[in-house]
Design an enzyme around this catalytic site. Structure first.
Site, mmCIF file in Angstrom:
data_model
loop_
_atom_site.group_PDB
_atom_site.id
_atom_site.type_symbol
_atom_site.label_atom_id
_atom_site.label_comp_id
_atom_site.label_asym_id
_atom_site.label_seq_id
_atom_site.Cartn_x
_atom_site.Cartn_y
_atom_site.Cartn_z
ATOM 1 N N CYS A 3 0.845 -1.199 0.000
ATOM 2 C CA CYS A 3 0.000 0.000 0.000
ATOM 3 C C CYS A 3 0.876 1.243 0.000
ATOM 4 O O CYS A 3 1.694 1.455 0.906
ATOM 5 C CB CYS A 3 -0.916 -0.010 1.225
ATOM 6 S SG CYS A 3 -1.811 1.547 1.435
ATOM 7 N N CYS A 6 0.549 3.433 3.196
ATOM 8 C CA CYS A 6 1.195 2.805 4.355
ATOM 9 C C CYS A 6 2.708 3.015 4.278
ATOM 10 O O CYS A 6 3.355 3.297 5.298
ATOM 11 C CB CYS A 6 0.874 1.316 4.432
ATOM 12 S SG CYS A 6 -0.772 0.959 5.110
ATOM 13 N N ASP A 29 -0.126 16.645 -1.577
ATOM 14 C CA ASP A 29 -0.412 15.801 -2.740
ATOM 15 C C ASP A 29 0.665 16.039 -3.800
ATOM 16 O O ASP A 29 1.085 17.170 -4.039
ATOM 17 C CB ASP A 29 -1.806 16.132 -3.307
ATOM 18 C CG ASP A 29 -2.303 15.064 -4.245
ATOM 19 O OD1 ASP A 29 -3.275 14.364 -3.895
ATOM 20 O OD2 ASP A 29 -1.717 14.913 -5.356
ATOM 21 N N ASN A 85 -12.677 10.296 -2.162
ATOM 22 C CA ASN A 85 -13.185 9.471 -3.255
ATOM 23 C C ASN A 85 -13.270 8.026 -2.790
ATOM 24 O O ASN A 85 -12.345 7.506 -2.171
ATOM 25 C CB ASN A 85 -12.253 9.569 -4.469
ATOM 26 C CG ASN A 85 -12.271 10.953 -5.081
ATOM 27 O OD1 ASN A 85 -13.334 11.556 -5.234
ATOM 28 N ND2 ASN A 85 -11.102 11.481 -5.418
ATOM 29 N N GLY A 91 -13.351 7.594 -8.828
ATOM 30 C CA GLY A 91 -11.976 7.845 -9.257
ATOM 31 C C GLY A 91 -10.943 7.590 -8.186
ATOM 32 O O GLY A 91 -9.826 8.108 -8.266
ATOM 33 N N THR A 93 -7.907 6.175 -6.585
ATOM 34 C CA THR A 93 -6.744 5.517 -7.194
ATOM 35 C C THR A 93 -5.835 4.870 -6.156
ATOM 36 O O THR A 93 -5.062 3.973 -6.495
ATOM 37 C CB THR A 93 -5.906 6.514 -8.027
ATOM 38 O OG1 THR A 93 -5.506 7.600 -7.189
ATOM 39 C CG2 THR A 93 -6.713 7.045 -9.205
ATOM 40 N N HIS A 96 -6.179 3.348 0.269
ATOM 41 C CA HIS A 96 -5.966 3.613 1.701
ATOM 42 C C HIS A 96 -6.760 4.891 1.940
ATOM 43 O O HIS A 96 -6.472 5.926 1.302
ATOM 44 C CB HIS A 96 -4.471 3.785 1.987
ATOM 45 C CG HIS A 96 -4.132 4.047 3.426
ATOM 46 N ND1 HIS A 96 -3.210 3.306 4.143
ATOM 47 C CD2 HIS A 96 -4.569 5.009 4.295
ATOM 48 C CE1 HIS A 96 -3.115 3.780 5.380
ATOM 49 N NE2 HIS A 96 -3.917 4.826 5.493
ATOM 50 N N HIS A 98 -8.340 8.282 2.441
ATOM 51 C CA HIS A 98 -7.687 9.587 2.505
ATOM 52 C C HIS A 98 -8.693 10.681 2.232
ATOM 53 O O HIS A 98 -9.694 10.467 1.533
ATOM 54 C CB HIS A 98 -6.499 9.680 1.550
ATOM 55 C CG HIS A 98 -6.820 9.323 0.124
ATOM 56 N ND1 HIS A 98 -6.935 8.019 -0.310
ATOM 57 C CD2 HIS A 98 -7.060 10.100 -0.957
ATOM 58 C CE1 HIS A 98 -7.213 8.012 -1.605
ATOM 59 N NE2 HIS A 98 -7.316 9.268 -2.024
HETATM 60 P P1 5GP Z 1 -7.598 9.528 -5.155
HETATM 61 O O1 5GP Z 1 -7.548 9.680 -6.657
HETATM 62 O O2 5GP Z 1 -7.414 8.083 -4.738
HETATM 63 O O3 5GP Z 1 -8.749 10.196 -4.498
HETATM 64 O O4 5GP Z 1 -6.338 10.347 -4.621
HETATM 65 C C1 5GP Z 1 -5.033 9.854 -4.619
HETATM 66 C C2 5GP Z 1 -4.123 11.041 -4.569
HETATM 67 O O5 5GP Z 1 -2.825 10.609 -4.219
HETATM 68 C C3 5GP Z 1 -4.000 11.791 -5.905
HETATM 69 O O6 5GP Z 1 -4.435 13.136 -5.755
HETATM 70 C C4 5GP Z 1 -2.513 11.690 -6.242
HETATM 71 O O7 5GP Z 1 -1.990 12.867 -6.818
HETATM 72 C C5 5GP Z 1 -1.887 11.398 -4.889
HETATM 73 N N1 5GP Z 1 -0.676 10.606 -4.966
HETATM 74 C C6 5GP Z 1 -0.478 9.464 -5.693
HETATM 75 N N2 5GP Z 1 0.760 8.984 -5.501
HETATM 76 C C7 5GP Z 1 1.362 9.842 -4.620
HETATM 77 C C8 5GP Z 1 2.660 9.874 -4.017
HETATM 78 O O8 5GP Z 1 3.523 9.018 -4.251
HETATM 79 N N3 5GP Z 1 2.922 10.911 -3.181
HETATM 80 C C9 5GP Z 1 1.998 11.868 -2.901
HETATM 81 N N4 5GP Z 1 2.364 12.855 -2.064
HETATM 82 N N5 5GP Z 1 0.763 11.868 -3.434
HETATM 83 C C10 5GP Z 1 0.453 10.868 -4.282
HETATM 84 ZN ZN ZN Z 2 -2.432 1.449 3.600
#
Ligand code: 5GP
Ligand code: ZN
Length: 113
Positions: A3, A6, A29, A85, A91, A93, A96, A98
């Site tokens: 993860c 994590c 982010d 999300n 969406g 991605t 975990h 957040h």
């Molecule tokens: P989701 O699309 O799941 O709601 O948000 C995941 C977020 O994690 C995205 O806004 C993406 O830019 C961010 N993200 C993905 N990989 C990383 C990373 O390695 N480091 C950081 N700081 N943010 C990440």
């Molecule tokens: Zn996790």
């Protein structure tokens, strides 16, 4: 478990830390959609909002307290958005739980995250 968040919490993958306490970790982010875009994650692995229940949901109120604190520190008194999300249609991605704290500009009715 493989993860990403994590690993970020454990420091195995670098992140720009904004806030940390017993329950949650917050970091910038990697692909911000606004001047302020911070992710708040529980230290306990929870996949998404759908996985919340009576035994693990206390972390969410702690996270919202942290969000309020950080939003004040970042001077977001004019407003901000908190988004989680959940699942493919939303969406999500990273699986975990957040919460995106997004602000620092007028956001319109909705935005990408
Ligand atoms: P989701 O699309 O799941 O709601 O948000 C995941 C977020 O994690 C995205 O806004 C993406 O830019 C961010 N993200 C993905 N990989 C990383 C990373 O390695 N480091 C950081 N700081 N943010 C990440
Ligand atoms: Zn996790």
């Amino acid at each position: 478990m493989d993860c990403l968040f994590c690993k970020i919490i454990k420091g195995e993958i670098p992140s720009k830390k904004v806030y940390e306490d017993e329950y949650c970790y917050a970091f910038e982010d990697i692909a911000p959609v606004a001047p302020v875009h911070i992710l708040f994650v529980p230290k306990e692995h929870i996949a998404s909002v759908s996985e919340l229940n009576d035994s693990n949901s206390a972390a969410v109120s702690k996270i919202y307290e942290a969000i309020a604190k950080v939003a004040a520190e970042k001077e977001l008194g004019n407003g901000y958005r908190v988004i989680s999300n959940c699942g493919p249609d939303a969406g999500q991605t990273v699986f975990h739980l957040h919460f995106h704290l997004i602000g620092g500009k007028p956001l319109g009715l909705m935005c990408d995250k």
